[in-house]
Design a protein around this motif. Structure first.
Motif, PDB file in Angstrom:
ATOM      1  N   PHE A 191       0.841  -1.196   0.000  1.00 36.04           N
ATOM      2  CA  PHE A 191       0.000   0.000   0.000  1.00 36.04           C
ATOM      3  C   PHE A 191       0.878   1.249   0.000  1.00 36.04           C
ATOM      4  CE2 PHE A 191      -2.540   3.018   2.782  1.00 36.04           C
ATOM      5  CZ  PHE A 191      -3.370   3.455   1.761  1.00 36.04           C
ATOM      6  N   ASN A 192       0.613   2.162  -0.941  1.00 40.90           N
ATOM      7  CA  ASN A 192       1.435   3.362  -1.102  1.00 40.90           C
ATOM      8  C   ASN A 192       0.990   4.553  -0.244  1.00 40.90           C
ATOM      9  OD1 ASN A 192       3.370   2.370  -2.883  1.00 40.90           O
ATOM     10  ND2 ASN A 192       2.002   2.639  -4.625  1.00 40.90           N
ATOM     11  N   ALA A 193       0.144   4.308   0.765  1.00 39.04           N
ATOM     12  CA  ALA A 193      -0.254   5.316   1.759  1.00 39.04           C
ATOM     13  C   ALA A 193      -1.183   6.398   1.224  1.00 39.04           C
ATOM     14  CB  ALA A 193       0.981   5.947   2.423  1.00 39.04           C
ATOM     15  N   GLN A 194      -1.669   6.264   0.001  1.00 36.79           N
ATOM     16  CA  GLN A 194      -2.569   7.263  -0.582  1.00 36.79           C
ATOM     17  C   GLN A 194      -3.980   6.693  -0.671  1.00 36.79           C
ATOM     18  OE1 GLN A 194      -1.649  10.518  -1.443  1.00 36.79           O
ATOM     19  NE2 GLN A 194       0.168   9.838  -0.331  1.00 36.79           N
ATOM     20  N   LEU A 195      -4.947   7.401  -0.070  1.00 37.86           N
ATOM     21  CA  LEU A 195      -6.342   6.979  -0.106  1.00 37.86           C
ATOM     22  C   LEU A 195      -7.205   8.225  -0.186  1.00 37.86           C
ATOM     23  CD1 LEU A 195      -8.227   4.431   0.235  1.00 37.86           C
ATOM     24  CD2 LEU A 195      -8.334   5.042   2.656  1.00 37.86           C
ATOM     25  N   SER A 196      -8.144   8.252  -1.124  1.00 37.92           N
ATOM     26  CA  SER A 196      -9.082   9.376  -1.208  1.00 37.92           C
ATOM     27  C   SER A 196     -10.523   8.905  -1.255  1.00 37.92           C
ATOM     28  CB  SER A 196      -8.789  10.244  -2.434  1.00 37.92           C
ATOM     29  OG  SER A 196      -8.974   9.511  -3.623  1.00 37.92           O
ATOM     30  N   LYS A 197     -10.728   7.593  -1.488  1.00 39.47           N
ATOM     31  CA  LYS A 197     -12.079   7.054  -1.572  1.00 39.47           C
ATOM     32  C   LYS A 197     -12.040   5.548  -1.392  1.00 39.47           C
ATOM     33  CE  LYS A 197     -15.222   7.025  -5.425  1.00 39.47           C
ATOM     34  NZ  LYS A 197     -15.714   7.775  -6.518  1.00 39.47           N
TER      35      LYS A 197
END
Length: 161
Positions: free
Chosen positions: A143-149
């Motif tokens: 997991f690249n630590a980026q989440l927006s939805k």
């Protein structure tokens, strides 16, 4: 005068029907705000409809608090329960060190997680998260630590008559 009374009664009946439909629809969907906080501390936010619940557990670093939304919904036939989390402003500037969504009372049929590039939602790579029977969780080391939805749909354990 008879026409006026008849129209008033018909309007009143129509108004009751429309209000009943609106109330039924509002009982099946709910959108609430949540404040996503950095600091590396694990937080959990839960929302539900009836006996079905969606829990979002996360830890994040960097930046400042962000306002997010969580929507939960139950299909008209009570067979599907959905949960969506997203940042209305789009891109999140937080780095998520972990996340997990859990649906209670359902078996997950569909799930997807997104980050944002520019003004577009971009699905995370399939290896960045793992979908289980009732959970969606980041894959450690991938997991690249980026989440927006995050969107999850579960089939309820609805018994046939």
């Amino acid at each position: 005068m008879f026409w006026t009374v008849k129209c008033s009664v018909s309007f009143a009946v129509l108004l009751v029907i429309v209000l009943s439909i609106s109330e039924a629809a509002s009982d099946r969907t709910k959108t609430v705000e949540l404040n996503v906080k950095p600091g590396g501390v694990v937080h959990t936010f839960t929302e539900g409809i009836g006996k079905y619940e969606c829990s979002f557990t996360y830890a994040a670093q960097g930046g400042t608090n962000e306002d997010w939304l969580m929507s939960v919904g139950l299909s008209d036939d009570d067979r599907l329960f959905s949960c969506s989390l997203w940042r209305p402003q789009g891109k999140s500037y937080l780095f998520f060190t972990q996340f997990k969504a859990e649906l209670k009372g359902t078996k997950i049929e569909y799930a997807n997680a997104y980050s944002q590039t520019g003004h577009r939602d971009v699905p995370l790579r399939a290896d960045e998260f793992t979908v289980g029977e009732s959970t969606v969780v980041q894959t450690d080391g991938k997991f690249n630590a980026q989440l927006s939805k995050l969107t999850v749909i579960g089939r309820t354990r609805h018994d046939e008559l």
